[in-house]
Design an enzyme around this catalytic site. Structure first.
Site, PDB file in Angstrom:
ATOM      1  CB  THR A   7      23.791  68.150  59.302  1.00  0.00           C
ATOM      2  OG1 THR A   7      22.722  68.673  59.807  1.00  0.00           O
ATOM      3  CG2 THR A   7      24.883  67.599  60.061  1.00  0.00           C
ATOM      4  CG  HIS A  11      18.812  66.752  68.014  1.00  0.00           C
ATOM      5  ND1 HIS A  11      18.957  67.140  69.511  1.00  0.00           N
ATOM      6  CD2 HIS A  11      18.724  68.403  67.891  1.00  0.00           C
ATOM      7  CE1 HIS A  11      18.493  67.803  69.919  1.00  0.00           C
ATOM      8  NE2 HIS A  11      18.043  68.819  69.337  1.00  0.00           N
ATOM      9  CG  ASP A  68      16.085  65.231  53.684  1.00  0.00           C
ATOM     10  OD1 ASP A  68      16.797  65.959  54.499  1.00  0.00           O
ATOM     11  OD2 ASP A  68      15.084  65.235  53.141  1.00  0.00           O
ATOM     12  N   GLY A 149      13.244  65.755  67.566  1.00  0.00           N
ATOM     13  CA  GLY A 149      12.240  65.215  66.619  1.00  0.00           C
ATOM     14  C   GLY A 149      11.073  65.268  67.546  1.00  0.00           C
ATOM     15  CG  ASP A 151      13.968  60.827  68.844  1.00  0.00           C
ATOM     16  OD1 ASP A 151      13.603  59.845  67.611  1.00  0.00           O
ATOM     17  OD2 ASP A 151      15.368  60.774  69.545  1.00  0.00           O
ATOM     18  CE  LYS A 171      16.919  58.313  66.704  1.00  0.00           C
ATOM     19  NZ  LYS A 171      16.437  59.937  67.460  1.00  0.00           N
ATOM     20  CG  HIS A 176      15.960  56.501  61.609  1.00  0.00           C
ATOM     21  ND1 HIS A 176      15.561  56.387  62.454  1.00  0.00           N
ATOM     22  CD2 HIS A 176      16.273  57.754  61.173  1.00  0.00           C
ATOM     23  CE1 HIS A 176      15.536  56.882  63.362  1.00  0.00           C
ATOM     24  NE2 HIS A 176      16.079  58.473  62.447  1.00  0.00           N
TER      25      HIS A 176
END
Ligand code: IMP
Length: 193
Positions: A7, A11, A68, A149, A151, A171, A176
């Site tokens: 990646t 973040h 992803d 993103g 959030d 968080k 996820h």
């Protein structure tokens, strides 16, 4: 063992480092001299996670993992979904993406949504996928400065504040990404890799 995290998203690197803890070490793309953009051409998270990990694996011949993630909103047919990064077009702009979601959700009562993360691990022995889902709802306005993103507009179930209003450790305890990387960590431990 060496694992490359495929990646360029700082973040994600920060969150995964925090979730996996200090004993988990991974290489970054620059460590294996991979400086290209990674393709994300498909319309599923699974296929995009797989091509990201395989692209770098075939480049450097080291064990690779990629993730992803998408935000899926019930009332607008799962949008932005796999197109979450570029929902409002190029160049990628999180605030424009958020504004597009809020416009589309204007006046809609059902605000149920979920984030889903899919991880692909590629090694000489094979290829595996792990996933994590976090359910919640889309807020009616932007709130909070933490995270990234979407959030500032996602309120996870069990809370009345957005991800962007939470301490990162909160968080990272329920997200996820946390669920997907817990499954990934279990696999690595069981395989004693
Ligand atoms: P990708 O997985 O890099 O394709 O990211 C998809 C899009 O979802 C990007 O716009 C990210 O900003 C957004 N995204 C990914 N993970 C999260 C998250 O944990 N919170 C909020 N937005 C996220």
């Amino acid at each position: 063992m060496e694992l490359v995290f495929c990646t360029n998203n700082q973040h994600k690197i920060q969150e995964v480092s925090a979730i996996m803890g200090p004993h988990f070490h991974f290489l970054k793309l620059k460590d294996v001299h991979f400086f290209d953009d990674i393709p994300e051409p498909f319309d599923t998270l699974e296929a995009n996670a797989a091509i990201k990990a395989n692209t770098v694996y075939f480049f450097c011949n080291k064990n690779c993992f990629a993730e992803d993630t998408g935000l899926f909103i019930e009332e607008i047919n799962g949008e932005p979904g796999v197109f979450s990064a570029r929902y409002a077009g190029e160049p990628v702009d999180s605030m424009k993406n958020i504004e597009k979601v809020l416009r589309k959700m204007d006046g809609i009562a059902n605000r149920r949504a979920f984030f889903k993360t899919v991880i692909t691990l590629v090694m000489p022995q094979g290829e595996w996928q792990f996933e994590g889902v976090c359910h919640g709802q889309i807020s009616t306005e932007i709130s909070g400065l933490d995270g990234f993103g979407y959030d500032p507009i996602f309120i996870p179930d069990g809370y009345d504040i957005t991800f962007a209003n939470m301490l990162p450790e909160i968080k990272n305890g329920i997200s996820h990404r946390k669920k997907a990387f817990d499954a990934f960590a279990d696999f690595l431990l069981k395989c004693k890799l």
